[in-house]
Enzyme design. Structure first.
Site, PDB file in Angstrom:
ATOM      1  CG  ASP A 158       2.766   5.014   8.831  1.00  7.69           C
ATOM      2  OD1 ASP A 158       3.507   5.766   9.083  1.00  7.69           O
ATOM      3  OD2 ASP A 158       2.844   4.697   7.588  1.00  7.69           O
ATOM      4  CE  LYS A 192       4.573   7.367   5.690  1.00  9.78           C
ATOM      5  NZ  LYS A 192       3.488   6.405   5.666  1.00  9.78           N
ATOM      6  CG  HIS A 225       5.563   9.027   1.200  1.00 15.24           C
ATOM      7  ND1 HIS A 225       4.119   8.702   1.019  1.00 15.24           N
ATOM      8  CD2 HIS A 225       6.296   7.710   1.172  1.00 15.24           C
ATOM      9  CE1 HIS A 225       3.953   7.421   1.000  1.00 15.24           C
ATOM     10  NE2 HIS A 225       5.203   6.902   1.242  1.00 15.24           N
TER      11      HIS A 225
HETATM   12  N1  LIG Z   1       7.267   5.292   3.594  1.00 18.34           N
HETATM   13  C1  LIG Z   1       7.168   4.395   2.819  1.00 18.34           C
HETATM   14  O1  LIG Z   1       7.386   4.821   1.806  1.00 18.34           O
HETATM   15  C2  LIG Z   1       6.391   3.169   3.093  1.00 18.34           C
HETATM   16  C3  LIG Z   1       6.563   2.090   2.063  1.00 18.34           C
HETATM   17  C4  LIG Z   1       5.849   1.019   2.580  1.00 18.34           C
HETATM   18  C5  LIG Z   1       5.230   0.771   3.697  1.00 18.34           C
HETATM   19  N2  LIG Z   1       4.946   1.895   4.529  1.00 18.34           N
HETATM   20  C6  LIG Z   1       4.085   1.808   5.593  1.00 18.34           C
HETATM   21  O2  LIG Z   1       4.643   0.515   6.393  1.00 18.34           O
HETATM   22  C7  LIG Z   1       3.555  -0.127   6.636  1.00 18.34           C
HETATM   23  C8  LIG Z   1       3.905  -1.834   6.679  1.00 18.34           C
HETATM   24  O3  LIG Z   1       4.475  -2.115   5.771  1.00 18.34           O
HETATM   25  P1  LIG Z   1       4.023  -2.749   4.589  1.00 18.34           P
HETATM   26  O4  LIG Z   1       2.316  -2.787   4.548  1.00 18.34           O
HETATM   27  O5  LIG Z   1       4.600  -2.669   3.096  1.00 18.34           O
HETATM   28  O6  LIG Z   1       4.154  -4.454   5.063  1.00 18.34           O
HETATM   29  P2  LIG Z   1       4.293  -5.182   6.130  1.00 18.34           P
HETATM   30  O7  LIG Z   1       3.389  -4.635   7.347  1.00 18.34           O
HETATM   31  O8  LIG Z   1       5.634  -5.999   6.554  1.00 18.34           O
HETATM   32  O9  LIG Z   1       3.358  -6.595   5.686  1.00 18.34           O
HETATM   33  C9  LIG Z   1       1.917  -6.391   5.642  1.00 18.34           C
HETATM   34  C10 LIG Z   1       1.276  -7.538   4.706  1.00 18.34           C
HETATM   35  O10 LIG Z   1       1.635  -8.923   5.743  1.00 18.34           O
HETATM   36  C11 LIG Z   1       0.116  -9.284   6.115  1.00 18.34           C
HETATM   37  N3  LIG Z   1       0.516  -9.577   7.450  1.00 18.34           N
HETATM   38  C12 LIG Z   1       0.185  -9.020   8.538  1.00 18.34           C
HETATM   39  N4  LIG Z   1       0.070  -9.415   9.711  1.00 18.34           N
HETATM   40  C13 LIG Z   1       0.437 -10.936   9.270  1.00 18.34           C
HETATM   41  C14 LIG Z   1       0.602 -11.756  10.156  1.00 18.34           C
HETATM   42  N5  LIG Z   1       0.665 -12.007  11.322  1.00 18.34           N
HETATM   43  N6  LIG Z   1       0.854 -13.214   9.542  1.00 18.34           N
HETATM   44  C15 LIG Z   1       0.752 -13.211   7.910  1.00 18.34           C
HETATM   45  N7  LIG Z   1       0.760 -11.954   7.139  1.00 18.34           N
HETATM   46  C16 LIG Z   1       0.474 -10.744   8.011  1.00 18.34           C
HETATM   47  C17 LIG Z   1      -0.759  -8.146   5.574  1.00 18.34           C
HETATM   48  O11 LIG Z   1      -1.969  -8.897   5.177  1.00 18.34           O
HETATM   49  P3  LIG Z   1      -3.294  -8.815   5.597  1.00 18.34           P
HETATM   50  O12 LIG Z   1      -3.545  -7.040   5.681  1.00 18.34           O
HETATM   51  O13 LIG Z   1      -4.288  -9.405   4.611  1.00 18.34           O
HETATM   52  O14 LIG Z   1      -3.402  -9.135   7.120  1.00 18.34           O
HETATM   53  C18 LIG Z   1      -0.128  -7.474   4.667  1.00 18.34           C
HETATM   54  O15 LIG Z   1      -0.046  -8.351   3.165  1.00 18.34           O
HETATM   55  C19 LIG Z   1       2.447   0.172   5.372  1.00 18.34           C
HETATM   56  O16 LIG Z   1       1.460  -0.406   5.675  1.00 18.34           O
HETATM   57  C20 LIG Z   1       2.784   1.631   5.690  1.00 18.34           C
HETATM   58  O17 LIG Z   1       1.902   2.317   6.431  1.00 18.34           O
HETATM   59  C21 LIG Z   1       5.634   2.777   4.205  1.00 18.34           C
END
Ligand SMILES: NC(=O)c1ccc[n+]([C@@H]2O[C@H](COP(=O)([O-])OP(=O)(O)OC[C@H]3O[C@@H](n4cnc5c(N)ncnc54)[C@H](OP(=O)(O)O)[C@@H]3O)[C@@H](O)[C@H]2O)c1
Length: 448
Positions: A158, A192, A225
């Protein structure tokens, strides 16, 4: 229980006749702790108090229960149990009219033994339930992360034009394809449409830019998006802004944008189309005007913000849900702070109920958070650029949460207060007619 009976016996017209009394003995978190210690829920409730030097005076006239309730000094609750039970406190001491905890999700049938690893979209395409999130992963890091994820078994990536890393994502995909362990048709790539592309005639241009950066002829899913656009000042201006505020385009026409999205499918530039960050009304607006309905809605979704109403609305229209921030997006803290915002982020990974379930299954909190969603056919896209975490997060199909685990995790839902992505990340957006939701929140420097 007895309270309601007593009132009825006394003939007292009592509000409790229509009030749900707290059912502590069936609380899933209490039952989880009881299961762990091979004790009854009553014993756990009493021990929890006794362990804090609170005298408990359980009433019973039944010898077996009197005996059971007395046997609370032969076991001990550990720190995690105490934290999980403490987290049940609703505060207020307003018995019986205290705050009502959200209803646990109904688990009508036991989860399947071997669970799906993908969902079928409305157009017939299969979409893997697990994907790698790429937000806040700079190009140079994301290439290695994408390659590692694909080699570890992920088949879904993604990204977004706004993440400014599609070139790195493309590099990672090419490197993984070179391994010969997969072909392009095994992969599901999502990107997106940026806010600046939300006008007639611009969607194709932005999708083609993304495809070029990704090194692909076609993506599997293209998402709008956000439901509002920005003024396009120049094609290289990813976040058009002035004086620290986005240049919001207030005349966004969602139906016109959707017609353009449909053209992208007809041109073969994407297989499916969908939306992100829309509210239920906006989803319905698209659905009722669409020739090709949205296949997926990508929204914030995790144990504290389970999006039950929106999920229900989407289900009716056969729209799959992708959960963003499934781990609570802890990486935002540094980003927000660097932009001058002080924000309390949800700490899902340390939630005692999540940890209790993790302990039970000998899994990590992250695996439990992801499995909880995936087991409900919610697509999860955890982001990590660390190979060990990528592998850990990917290992969610080798264990299963039971009905009690699911109920305990469901009970963590806070409804709307659990939302942690606020559109106030876009200062000024509250005046937009298509602002999807708005929670006052300290405005921070734009762009994030
Ligand atoms: N459509 C939208 O508006 C929108 C908004 C937000 C996000 N997204 C998408 O959704 C994805 C996921 O959301 P997100 O990145 O905001 O949050 P998330 O996946 O909930 O959290 C990611 C964070 O958690 C850490 N992490 C990952 N695995 C871990 C584990 N096993 N233990 C501890 N910490 C861990 C990562 O750090 P490290 O990288 O240092 O491991 C990173 O800082 C995004 O990357 C993006 O592709 C879309």
């Amino acid at each position: 229980m007895g309270f309601q009976f007593l009132m009825e016996e006394l003939g007292v017209e009592c509000r409790s006749a229509t009030v749900e009394l707290p059912d502590l003995l069936n609380n899933p978190v209490v039952r989880l702790v009881a299961q762990k210690h091979k004790r009854t829920a009553a014993q756990v409730l009493l021990r929890f108090l006794a362990q804090q030097d609170i005298t408990a005076i359980p009433k019973s006239t039944k010898a077996v229960r009197i005996h059971e309730n007395g046997d609370i000094f032969s076991f001990q609750l550990d720190e995690l149990d105490m934290a999980a039970l403490s987290s049940l406190d609703l505060g207020g001491g307003q018995f019986p009219d205290g705050p009502v905890a959200p209803e646990p999700a109904r688990t009508e049938e036991a989860p399947p033994r071997t669970m799906n690893t993908s969902v079928t979209l409305s157009g017939g395409q299969r979409m893997p339930l697990l994907g790698l999130g790429c937000w806040q992963a700079p190009s140079q890091e994301v290439a290695a992360a994408v390659e590692a994820a694909l080699l570890a078994g992920y088949r879904h990536i993604d990204t977004a034009y706004l993440y400014m890393n599609e070139d790195g994502v493309g590099e990672g995909i090419q490197a993984a394809l070179k391994s010969g362990k997969m072909t392009r048709s095994d992969l599901f790539v999502v990107t997106k449409l940026p806010n600046a592309g939300m006008q007639e005639g611009k969607v194709e241009k932005y999708l083609k830019k993304s495809l070029k950066l990704l090194g692909l002829d076609c993506v599997d899913l293209y998402l709008v998006h956000t439901p509002f656009g920005c003024v396009e000042r120049s094609e290289t201006d990813v976040f058009p802004s002035q004086d620290g505020k986005p240049l919001i385009e207030f005349s966004t026409d969602l139906i016109a944008v959707w017609k353009e999205m449909e053209k992208m499918v007809k041109l073969g530039l994407t297989k499916s189309i969908g939306v992100s960050n829309f509210n239920a009304k906006q989803v319905l607006k698209i659905v009722s005007n669409a020739e090709i309905p949205p296949a997926v809605h990508q929204v914030e979704c995790h144990v504290y913000f389970q999006q039950r109403a929106l999920r229900e609305a989407c289900k009716k229209h056969n729209i799959a849900i992708t959960a963003y921030a499934p781990l609570g997006s802890p990486g935002r803290k540094v980003l927000y702070e660097s932009r001058g915002a002080t924000v309390e982020l949800p700490d899902l990974l340390n939630n005692p109920v999540v940890r209790l379930v993790a302990e039970k299954h000998k899994r990590t909190a992250a695996q439990v958070l992801l499995r909880f969603l995936a087991q409900q056919d919610i697509i999860v896209i955890p982001k990590s650029t660390k190979a060990t975490r990528i592998r850990e997060n990917g290992d969610i199909f080798s264990f299963q949460l039971d009905e009690l685990d699911m109920a305990a995790l469901s009970s963590l839902d806070q409804g709307e207060p659990g939302r942690s992505f606020h559109m106030s990340m876009f200062p000024g957006i509250s005046d937009h007619p298509e602002a999807p939701f708005w929670t006052p929140f300290q405005d921070m420097k734009y762009p994030l």
